[in-house]
Scaffold this active site. Structure first.
Site, mmCIF file in Angstrom:
data_model
loop_
_atom_site.group_PDB
_atom_site.id
_atom_site.type_symbol
_atom_site.label_atom_id
_atom_site.label_comp_id
_atom_site.label_asym_id
_atom_site.label_seq_id
_atom_site.Cartn_x
_atom_site.Cartn_y
_atom_site.Cartn_z
ATOM 1 N N HIS A 72 0.845 -1.205 0.000
ATOM 2 C CA HIS A 72 0.000 0.000 0.000
ATOM 3 C C HIS A 72 0.871 1.242 0.000
ATOM 4 O O HIS A 72 2.004 1.225 0.479
ATOM 5 C CB HIS A 72 -0.931 0.006 1.215
ATOM 6 C CG HIS A 72 -0.208 -0.099 2.525
ATOM 7 N ND1 HIS A 72 0.178 -1.307 3.047
ATOM 8 C CD2 HIS A 72 0.233 0.845 3.384
ATOM 9 C CE1 HIS A 72 0.794 -1.102 4.184
ATOM 10 N NE2 HIS A 72 0.863 0.203 4.420
ATOM 11 N N HIS A 89 0.927 5.259 1.213
ATOM 12 C CA HIS A 89 0.301 6.305 2.027
ATOM 13 C C HIS A 89 0.276 7.602 1.230
ATOM 14 O O HIS A 89 1.308 8.013 0.673
ATOM 15 C CB HIS A 89 1.116 6.553 3.305
ATOM 16 C CG HIS A 89 1.126 5.416 4.265
ATOM 17 N ND1 HIS A 89 0.334 5.391 5.387
ATOM 18 C CD2 HIS A 89 1.836 4.262 4.277
ATOM 19 C CE1 HIS A 89 0.556 4.272 6.053
ATOM 20 N NE2 HIS A 89 1.474 3.555 5.402
HETATM 21 P P1 AMP Z 1 2.034 0.507 7.375
HETATM 22 O O1 AMP Z 1 2.773 0.885 8.643
HETATM 23 O O2 AMP Z 1 2.621 1.179 6.169
HETATM 24 O O3 AMP Z 1 1.884 -0.982 7.204
HETATM 25 O O4 AMP Z 1 0.617 1.187 7.535
HETATM 26 C C1 AMP Z 1 -0.581 0.522 7.726
HETATM 27 C C2 AMP Z 1 -1.628 1.599 7.874
HETATM 28 O O5 AMP Z 1 -2.890 0.984 7.800
HETATM 29 C C3 AMP Z 1 -1.578 2.360 9.211
HETATM 30 O O6 AMP Z 1 -1.428 3.756 8.977
HETATM 31 C C4 AMP Z 1 -2.930 2.035 9.862
HETATM 32 O O7 AMP Z 1 -3.485 3.129 10.564
HETATM 33 C C5 AMP Z 1 -3.759 1.660 8.650
HETATM 34 N N1 AMP Z 1 -4.865 0.751 8.919
HETATM 35 C C6 AMP Z 1 -4.833 -0.411 9.585
HETATM 36 N N2 AMP Z 1 -6.044 -1.006 9.596
HETATM 37 C C7 AMP Z 1 -6.866 -0.188 8.904
HETATM 38 C C8 AMP Z 1 -8.252 -0.223 8.561
HETATM 39 N N3 AMP Z 1 -9.030 -1.248 8.931
HETATM 40 N N4 AMP Z 1 -8.771 0.796 7.854
HETATM 41 C C9 AMP Z 1 -8.000 1.832 7.481
HETATM 42 N N5 AMP Z 1 -6.679 1.931 7.758
HETATM 43 C C10 AMP Z 1 -6.122 0.935 8.466
#
Ligand code: AMP
Ligand code: ZN
Length: 135
Positions: A100, A102
């Site tokens: 993903h 950001h």
């Molecule tokens: P990463 O550290 O790049 O793996 O980021 C994962 C991101 O996913 C974090 O910023 C979380 O806040 C976000 N996240 C986790 N679960 C959900 C969810 N169910 N809906 C929206 N965002 C999420």
């Protein structure tokens, strides 16, 4: 679809999300723990662990979709700029192992610090360059 992947469950509609855009290949939804207003995640609908598994044929569409979402989000929250960033691997802060990106709107007065820079000599830089070039 990976059975234990929360983003696969969101894509399948098994877990709700605040969707703000999608096409055949990608989905964009708001991060539940936003860094700034409009912080969104852009995810491929197929499961890839990280960017190293991301297939070349999706590259062009991915950036086009990121640009499309950036335009909508930045316009809506009236941001002054935005960061597009990807964490790859635990050491880089990745906690969800479904690739993903950001999209983080930035504001002139958001007071978010960038990563600290380290000191490095020109010699050390040159050595690193050689090591990477030879690898
Ligand atoms: P990463 O550290 O790049 O793996 O980021 C994962 C991101 O996913 C974090 O910023 C979380 O806040 C976000 N996240 C986790 N679960 C959900 C969810 N169910 N809906 C929206 N965002 C999420
Ligand atoms: Zn997944």
């Amino acid at each position: 679809m990976a059975d234990d992947c929360i983003f696969c469950k969101i894509i399948a509609g098994d877990i709700p999300c605040n969707k703000i855009g999608e096409n055949d290949d990608f989905l964009c939804f708001l991060d539940i723990k936003p860094i700034t207003d409009g912080h969104a995640l852009i995810v491929p609908k197929k499961h890839f662990k990280d960017v190293m598994e991301f297939p070349k044929e999706l590259d062009e569409g991915y950036f086009a979709f990121c640009q499309e979402m950036a335009k909508k989000i930045v316009g809506t929250v009236k941001a002054d700029g935005f960061n597009l960033g990807m964490n790859n691997g635990r050491a880089a802060g990745q906690i969800i192992f479904h690739q993903h990106t950001h999209l983080i709107p930035r504001f002139d007065d958001d007071k978010l610090e960038s990563w600290p820079h380290k000191e490095i000599t020109l010699e050390e830089l040159g050595e690193l360059q050689e090591r990477i070039l030879k690898s």
